[in-house]
Write a protein that holds these residues in place. Structure first.
Motif, mmCIF file in Angstrom:
data_model
loop_
_atom_site.group_PDB
_atom_site.id
_atom_site.type_symbol
_atom_site.label_atom_id
_atom_site.label_comp_id
_atom_site.label_asym_id
_atom_site.label_seq_id
_atom_site.Cartn_x
_atom_site.Cartn_y
_atom_site.Cartn_z
ATOM 1 N N UNK A 156 2.731 6.069 12.763
ATOM 2 C CA UNK A 156 3.540 4.975 12.238
ATOM 3 C C UNK A 156 4.146 5.412 10.899
ATOM 4 N N UNK A 157 5.472 5.517 10.813
ATOM 5 C CA UNK A 157 6.086 5.972 9.553
ATOM 6 C C UNK A 157 5.755 5.082 8.357
ATOM 7 N N UNK A 158 5.354 3.812 8.603
ATOM 8 C CA UNK A 158 4.939 2.973 7.461
ATOM 9 C C UNK A 158 3.624 3.474 6.865
ATOM 10 N N UNK A 159 2.750 4.010 7.731
ATOM 11 C CA UNK A 159 1.393 4.357 7.284
ATOM 12 C C UNK A 159 1.237 5.781 6.778
ATOM 13 N N UNK A 160 2.268 6.594 6.941
ATOM 14 C CA UNK A 160 2.149 8.008 6.556
ATOM 15 C C UNK A 160 3.240 8.367 5.551
ATOM 16 N N UNK A 161 2.817 8.949 4.441
ATOM 17 C CA UNK A 161 3.777 9.505 3.481
ATOM 18 C C UNK A 161 3.681 11.024 3.580
ATOM 19 N N UNK A 220 0.009 12.220 3.944
ATOM 20 C CA UNK A 220 -1.004 11.393 3.280
ATOM 21 C C UNK A 220 -1.009 10.034 3.962
ATOM 22 N N UNK A 221 -2.181 9.611 4.407
ATOM 23 C CA UNK A 221 -2.271 8.299 5.040
ATOM 24 C C UNK A 221 -2.429 7.246 3.962
ATOM 25 N N UNK A 222 -1.729 6.129 4.121
ATOM 26 C CA UNK A 222 -1.869 5.060 3.120
ATOM 27 C C UNK A 222 -3.113 4.223 3.409
ATOM 28 N N UNK A 223 -3.698 4.438 4.579
ATOM 29 C CA UNK A 223 -4.864 3.640 4.982
ATOM 30 C C UNK A 223 -6.085 4.086 4.191
ATOM 31 N N UNK A 243 0.602 4.137 -2.807
ATOM 32 C CA UNK A 243 0.269 5.540 -2.535
ATOM 33 C C UNK A 243 1.447 6.448 -2.924
ATOM 34 N N UNK A 290 0.846 -1.200 0.000
ATOM 35 C CA UNK A 290 0.000 0.000 0.000
ATOM 36 C C UNK A 290 0.883 1.252 0.000
ATOM 37 N N UNK A 291 1.984 1.174 0.740
ATOM 38 C CA UNK A 291 2.888 2.332 0.824
ATOM 39 C C UNK A 291 3.480 2.650 -0.551
#
Lengths: 300, 63
Positions: B29-34, B57-60, A210, A206-207
């Motif tokens: 969580x750095x994995x979930x946020x760009x 930007x949240x990847x969720x 996006x 997903x990362x």
């Protein structure tokens, strides 16, 4: 000052946490597209002449999916299908984003709504049961997409499910103790009754997906679905997201581990059933009623 | 102070540091946020200065 791209002089904008490769925007995009192309090839997802219904919500994953499929210039026709579930304050914006993307890509979008298939919006269906939002929405969305895909004569349905979704599904099957799904239930005639589904992003996180959308300026700010908070998946997603941060590659290990398990079990070792037709709508099912009709009956 | 715009419209401020330090400090969580700065995606080890304006930007996704 951080290091640049491994392949050119430009600044890196993405680092693959597993291999530690550093990419500038251009090389990251090429790497991502190659990954999608490799998954399509590995799982024999697309054949020449396919007419592919692409599920397009207008959100991040499906926006990237459609864009990459167009860019890969496959020998297949792409027909985007957008499902309007009828979620106030959310869906209108994403439908607009889907329409804009299709205009940009020169594709005609087909819109199908929950009211078309059951006479009610998701908001109306969930008035008394908002906790069931994700299962109701998922079941009816599958129905809507199947129906619309068949109507346009599609040979396959492509969805934007990525590696994270796959890993979450594997884990959720274990958490629910759903041995039938864990061991890969097998329906002898399913291939002839269902349109095959393909997930070209299934090996992309997903990362990465996006990030591809951001690097290529494909994404617009959209509201979050108001029902997300009710999903069991939300807790699994958070947990896996933490593991992926501390131990990159966890999600890939979960998915490839499941594939190895199924390969060891071999075809037909899970539950074997033959599918029939739903008594109400005639959709394929291994029960008296299909999941959508059973759900609608329960909600009424 | 560093300014971070969140996807839901909230605006957070914090001290400078690497992007990873900033996200962890804000309990993200750095994995979930760009995160982008002037439209360019930042790496977790990129330094962020006091006057920088960032967009998260949240990847969720829903569903």
């Amino acid at each position: 000052m951080t290091a640049g791209c491994d392949r050119c002089e430009n600044k890196a904008v993405y680092v693959d946490p597993v291999t530690k490769q550093r990419f500038c925007g251009e090389h990251f995009s090429a790497w991502y597209e190659n990954g999608v192309s490799a998954a399509i090839e590995k799982y024999h997802m697309i054949e020449p002449g396919d007419r592919i219904a692409v599920g397009l919500s207008g959100g991040k994953d499906s926006t990237v999916l459609l864009t990459v499929l167009v860019k890969l210039d496959l020998d297949a026709e792409l027909i985007p299908i957008t499902v309007d579930e009828g979620i106030g304050g959310y869906r209108d914006d994403t439908i607009l984003a889907a329409t804009r993307l299709c205009d940009k890509l020169g594709l005609a979008d087909k819109l199908v709504s929950f009211t078309d298939i059951c006479g009610k919006t998701l908001d109306e269906l969930l008035e008394k049961n908002p906790q069931q939002a994700c299962s109701v929405c998922g079941t009816l969305r599958r129905r809507a997409l199947n129906q619309a895909a068949r109507d346009i004569g599609a040979t396959k349905i492509a969805t934007g499910h990525c590696l994270d979704d796959e890993a979450q599904s594997v884990l959720m099957n274990y958490l629910r103790g759903d041995v039938t799904r864990v061991t890969g239930s097998y329906q002898t005639n399913a291939d002839t009754l269902f349109l095959p589904r393909i997930k070209p992003l299934c090996r992309s996180t997903e990362r990465e997906t996006v990030a591809y959308g951001l690097v290529n300026h494909l994404l617009t700010d959209l509201p979050e679905c108001p029902y997300t908070k009710y999903a069991l998946r939300a807790g699994v997603r958070r947990g896996l997201g933490k593991l992926e941060y501390t131990t990159p590659g966890t999600m890939m290990n979960i998915v490839t581990g499941q594939e190895k398990l199924l390969a060891k079990l071999g075809p037909g070792k899970g539950e074997i059933t033959a599918m029939g037709r739903c008594e109400i709508c005639g959709e394929p099912t291994s029960h008296r009623l299909c999941a959508a009709c059973a759900l609608l009956e329960k909600l009424e | 102070m560093v300014t971070l715009h969140l996807p839901d419209g909230q605006i957070l401020t914090t001290f400078a540091g690497t992007l990873e330090e900033i996200l962890l400090r804000l309990d993200m969580n750095p994995y979930e946020i760009l995160v982008t700065r002037d439209g360019e995606l930042l790496l977790v080890d990129d330094p962020v200065d006091e006057d920088d304006i960032l967009r998260a930007t949240s990847i969720v996704h829903g569903g």
